[in-house]
Motif scaffolding. Structure first.
Motif, PDB file in Angstrom:
ATOM      1  N   ALA A  35      82.690  80.998  51.372  1.00  0.00           N
ATOM      2  CA  ALA A  35      83.129  81.246  52.744  1.00  0.00           C
ATOM      3  C   ALA A  35      81.953  81.583  53.653  1.00  0.00           C
ATOM      4  N   VAL A  36      81.076  82.470  53.181  1.00  0.00           N
ATOM      5  CA  VAL A  36      79.906  82.869  53.982  1.00  0.00           C
ATOM      6  C   VAL A  36      79.000  81.665  54.220  1.00  0.00           C
ATOM      7  N   ALA A  37      78.756  80.893  53.163  1.00  0.00           N
ATOM      8  CA  ALA A  37      77.890  79.715  53.309  1.00  0.00           C
ATOM      9  C   ALA A  37      78.481  78.718  54.296  1.00  0.00           C
ATOM     10  N   ALA A  38      79.804  78.528  54.276  1.00  0.00           N
ATOM     11  CA  ALA A  38      80.454  77.586  55.193  1.00  0.00           C
ATOM     12  C   ALA A  38      80.286  78.026  56.640  1.00  0.00           C
ATOM     13  N   MET A  39      80.428  79.318  56.905  1.00  0.00           N
ATOM     14  CA  MET A  39      80.280  79.807  58.277  1.00  0.00           C
ATOM     15  C   MET A  39      78.842  79.662  58.761  1.00  0.00           C
ATOM     16  N   GLU A  95      99.138  91.747  57.734  1.00  0.00           N
ATOM     17  CA  GLU A  95      98.977  93.031  58.420  1.00  0.00           C
ATOM     18  C   GLU A  95      97.757  93.027  59.338  1.00  0.00           C
ATOM     19  N   ALA A  96      96.881  92.039  59.206  1.00  0.00           N
ATOM     20  CA  ALA A  96      95.678  91.974  60.041  1.00  0.00           C
ATOM     21  C   ALA A  96      96.057  91.613  61.470  1.00  0.00           C
ATOM     22  N   THR A  97      95.231  92.083  62.421  1.00  0.00           N
ATOM     23  CA  THR A  97      95.452  91.743  63.829  1.00  0.00           C
ATOM     24  C   THR A  97      94.351  90.839  64.365  1.00  0.00           C
ATOM     25  N   THR A  98      93.349  90.522  63.529  1.00  0.00           N
ATOM     26  CA  THR A  98      92.293  89.599  63.919  1.00  0.00           C
ATOM     27  C   THR A  98      92.018  88.639  62.765  1.00  0.00           C
ATOM     28  N   ILE A  99      91.456  87.478  63.081  1.00  0.00           N
ATOM     29  CA  ILE A  99      91.066  86.517  62.052  1.00  0.00           C
ATOM     30  C   ILE A  99      90.010  87.109  61.113  1.00  0.00           C
ATOM     31  N   PRO A 100      88.954  87.765  61.622  1.00  0.00           N
ATOM     32  CA  PRO A 100      87.988  88.374  60.702  1.00  0.00           C
ATOM     33  C   PRO A 100      88.619  89.399  59.764  1.00  0.00           C
ATOM     34  N   GLY A 101      89.633  90.140  60.243  1.00  0.00           N
ATOM     35  CA  GLY A 101      90.318  91.083  59.366  1.00  0.00           C
ATOM     36  C   GLY A 101      91.004  90.371  58.218  1.00  0.00           C
ATOM     37  N   LEU A 102      91.632  89.235  58.503  1.00  0.00           N
ATOM     38  CA  LEU A 102      92.259  88.436  57.449  1.00  0.00           C
ATOM     39  C   LEU A 102      91.207  87.868  56.501  1.00  0.00           C
ATOM     40  N   VAL A 121      87.267  78.236  56.935  1.00  0.00           N
ATOM     41  CA  VAL A 121      87.322  79.477  56.159  1.00  0.00           C
ATOM     42  C   VAL A 121      88.674  80.165  56.334  1.00  0.00           C
ATOM     43  N   PHE A 122      89.190  80.163  57.553  1.00  0.00           N
ATOM     44  CA  PHE A 122      90.499  80.752  57.808  1.00  0.00           C
ATOM     45  C   PHE A 122      91.586  80.045  57.005  1.00  0.00           C
ATOM     46  N   LEU A 123      91.565  78.705  56.997  1.00  0.00           N
ATOM     47  CA  LEU A 123      92.566  77.958  56.242  1.00  0.00           C
ATOM     48  C   LEU A 123      92.425  78.199  54.744  1.00  0.00           C
ATOM     49  N   ALA A 124      91.192  78.304  54.275  1.00  0.00           N
ATOM     50  CA  ALA A 124      90.978  78.590  52.858  1.00  0.00           C
ATOM     51  C   ALA A 124      91.522  79.970  52.488  1.00  0.00           C
ATOM     52  N   ALA A 125      91.370  80.937  53.402  1.00  0.00           N
ATOM     53  CA  ALA A 125      91.879  82.288  53.144  1.00  0.00           C
ATOM     54  C   ALA A 125      93.394  82.288  52.960  1.00  0.00           C
ATOM     55  N   LEU A 126      94.083  81.404  53.688  1.00  0.00           N
ATOM     56  CA  LEU A 126      95.543  81.351  53.597  1.00  0.00           C
ATOM     57  C   LEU A 126      96.049  80.410  52.507  1.00  0.00           C
ATOM     58  N   LEU A 127      95.308  79.324  52.240  1.00  0.00           N
ATOM     59  CA  LEU A 127      95.888  78.230  51.460  1.00  0.00           C
ATOM     60  C   LEU A 127      95.156  77.875  50.166  1.00  0.00           C
ATOM     61  N   TRP A 128      93.899  78.312  49.991  1.00  0.00           N
ATOM     62  CA  TRP A 128      93.139  77.853  48.822  1.00  0.00           C
ATOM     63  C   TRP A 128      92.672  79.048  47.985  1.00  0.00           C
ATOM     64  N   PRO A 129      93.384  79.409  46.944  1.00  0.00           N
ATOM     65  CA  PRO A 129      93.033  80.583  46.139  1.00  0.00           C
ATOM     66  C   PRO A 129      91.668  80.500  45.466  1.00  0.00           C
ATOM     67  N   THR A 158      92.831  87.265  45.101  1.00  0.00           N
ATOM     68  CA  THR A 158      93.309  86.426  46.182  1.00  0.00           C
ATOM     69  C   THR A 158      94.814  86.539  46.338  1.00  0.00           C
ATOM     70  N   THR A 159      95.509  86.693  45.207  1.00  0.00           N
ATOM     71  CA  THR A 159      96.960  86.862  45.313  1.00  0.00           C
ATOM     72  C   THR A 159      97.298  88.111  46.093  1.00  0.00           C
ATOM     73  N   THR A 160      96.549  89.192  45.797  1.00  0.00           N
ATOM     74  CA  THR A 160      96.768  90.447  46.523  1.00  0.00           C
ATOM     75  C   THR A 160      96.475  90.274  47.985  1.00  0.00           C
ATOM     76  N   GLY A 161      95.324  89.570  48.296  1.00  0.00           N
ATOM     77  CA  GLY A 161      94.934  89.378  49.697  1.00  0.00           C
ATOM     78  C   GLY A 161      95.978  88.578  50.455  1.00  0.00           C
ATOM     79  N   ASN A 162      96.532  87.544  49.792  1.00  0.00           N
ATOM     80  CA  ASN A 162      97.515  86.719  50.498  1.00  0.00           C
ATOM     81  C   ASN A 162      98.798  87.467  50.761  1.00  0.00           C
ATOM     82  N   ASN A 163      99.174  88.362  49.827  1.00  0.00           N
ATOM     83  CA  ASN A 163     100.409  89.115  50.009  1.00  0.00           C
ATOM     84  C   ASN A 163     100.240  90.217  51.039  1.00  0.00           C
ATOM     85  N   GLY A 164      98.966  90.613  51.266  1.00  0.00           N
ATOM     86  CA  GLY A 164      98.741  91.686  52.234  1.00  0.00           C
ATOM     87  C   GLY A 164      98.978  91.244  53.607  1.00  0.00           C
TER      88      GLY A 164
END
Length: 467
Positions: free
Chosen positions: A407-411, A98-105, A392-400, A461-467
């Motif tokens: 994520a913050v430290a990586a950025m 449902e996000a329209t930007t990467i930061p939103g995701l 971080v984006f790939l982790a948000a989608l693929l790594w629970p 994370t399950t909730t976030g991925n389904n959103g």
């Protein structure tokens, strides 16, 4: 005569932008994600035009001119390889979000601090990308009209800002579609016209400098990888690509467009390599970044050269539009709305997006004075994004198991190492910063996430991925 083709195409693009601004853009959803209405063909074309803009026509052409066709494989392979990964793993997930930007995701997985940091990094990278679109288009107008480059840059900036302000992603998508068709057709017509006098592919290859006939063109393996990774990582987690998949009619359309990008990018970049290598033989003393434009103006019949030059300018303009729109979305939704909690009334959201496009465009024009070449700014901008955002984006989608702290430290690590490597240390050993910054950022995220992984995070994370 070539100038007439360029002028005509710019006028046509402005008319298309004006049409869509009046007929198709009614709110910020239309402006940012085209009302989620794009078809497979239009989506494929706008993806191709976005990632074959100044990065390929100017920066990529400069690279091929200097290092040859073998090394070009490493430079351009990032587009189809990333598109294949997206096709198999990410396209449907992006469209279902449902996000329209990467930061939103990213916020859905890692919280508001991660969103704010991602927004700032994306702005820093995207303003740099817009800046070299201005420069590349300014060089094209210099060749077409004989204008000083600085005047060409100003005119290009005004056109890009105007197009993005008027029609948003709707107008950008359809002008991209037209530009992609014309440049593919014009390059297909141009290739036999330049290869035949040179004796075909064998004659062209043998006429190149000896070092350019090798696989790496004089680069070390690490340097070659340093040119592959920035574009690969940018596309893999690019907000422009994310917004376009969000604009697709449905997840199946997004996935088909990803495969379309694989095929179209291989065809388009192969044609660019052939034409630039021919230009290297025919005009060895020109400025490398102008090779495609010089060929269009001096090495082809007027009609073919005119269409090629017009479509080159159009690709530069529409790529700049795309990144302006994406940066504007991050600024209004993620920084103003997320960080500063400024609530923009729905009837004013469209105006706010348009005003931020203008402001960011001016900032990009100013930034262009600080980088010596399009290729230098390209590698910096891609490297910043690929090191700090893509993992971080790939982790948000693929790594629970990834955590907000990781994520913050990586950025932080990815962004800081990029800045230090590029600006403070001056690219030691000639390596682009992504070779160092991306692995360090990824390892940082993995290490911190595995050190502390709260049990309740799995449900979140399950909730976030389904959103």
């Amino acid at each position: 005569m070539h100038a007439l083709y360029v002028m005509g195409y710019i006028v046509l693009m402005l008319l298309i932008g004006l049409y869509f601004s009046r007929r198709k853009v009614h709110d910020d959803s239309d402006f940012i994600v085209a009302g989620r209405s794009l078809s497979t063909m239009v989506l494929t074309a706008t993806l191709l035009a976005t990632f074959v803009g100044s990065g390929s026509i100017v920066g990529g052409a400069s690279f091929v001119f200097q290092y040859g066709p073998g090394a070009a494989i490493f430079f351009f392979a990032g587009i189809p390889v990333a598109a294949l990964v997206i096709y198999f793993l990410l396209a449907s997930k992006m469209r279902r979000s449902e996000a329209t930007t990467i930061p939103g995701l990213i916020e859905a997985r890692f919280g508001p601090t991660a969103r704010t940091l991602a927004s700032l990094i994306i702005l820093l990278a995207y303003v740099g990308i817009v800046s070299y679109q201005f420069t590349g288009a300014g060089q094209a107008l210099n060749l077409a009209f004989g204008l000083p480059v600085w005047q060409g840059v100003l005119i290009s900036a005004a056109v890009m800002i105007g197009l993005a302000t008027m029609g948003g992603l709707v107008s950008v998508a359809y002008t991209d579609y037209l530009s992609a068709v014309i440049i593919l057709v014009s390059m297909l017509m141009a290739v036999p016209l330049v290869l035949t006098p040179l004796g075909g592919l064998d004659g062209l290859y043998n006429a190149l400098p000896e070092v350019q006939q090798s696989l790496l063109g004089g680069l070390s393996p690490w340097q070659a990888m340093g040119y592959f990774l920035p574009l690969f990582l940018l596309i893999l987690g690019d907000q422009n690509l994310f917004q376009r998949f969000a604009a697709a009619r449905d997840p199946a359309t997004a996935r088909k467009a990803a495969m379309g990008l694989v095929i179209a990018s291989i065809a388009c970049t192969s044609l660019i390599v052939l034409l630039v290598c021919a230009t290297r033989v025919l005009y060895p003393d020109i400025t490398p970044s102008t090779s495609m434009m010089t060929l269009a103006q001096q090495g082809l019949p007027t009609v073919v050269g005119g269409f090629l030059l017009a479509s080159i300018v159009a690709l530069l303009l529409t790529t700049g539009n795309s990144y302006l729109l994406s940066a504007s979305a991050s600024l209004t939704q993620d920084i103003l709305g997320g960080l500063f909690k400024i609530r923009i009334a729905p009837h004013r959201a469209l105006l706010a997006n348009r005003l931020t496009v203008v402001g960011l465009g001016i900032l990009a024009w100013v930034l262009g004075a600080f980088f010596p070449s399009v290729l230098a700014m390209q590698m910096y901008s891609y490297g910043m994004y690929g090191a700090a955002i893509t993992p971080v984006f790939l982790a948000a989608l693929l790594w629970p198991r990834a955590t907000p702290a990781g994520a913050v430290a990586a950025m932080v690590v990815g962004g800081l190492v990029t800045l230090v490597w590029e600006i403070v240390l001056g690219k030691p050993m000639g390596w682009n910063s992504v070779l160092v910054a991306m692995p360090l950022a990824t390892l940082t995220m993995i290490f911190i996430s595995l050190m502390k992984h709260p049990a309740h995070l799995a449900g979140a994370t399950t909730t976030g991925n389904n959103g």
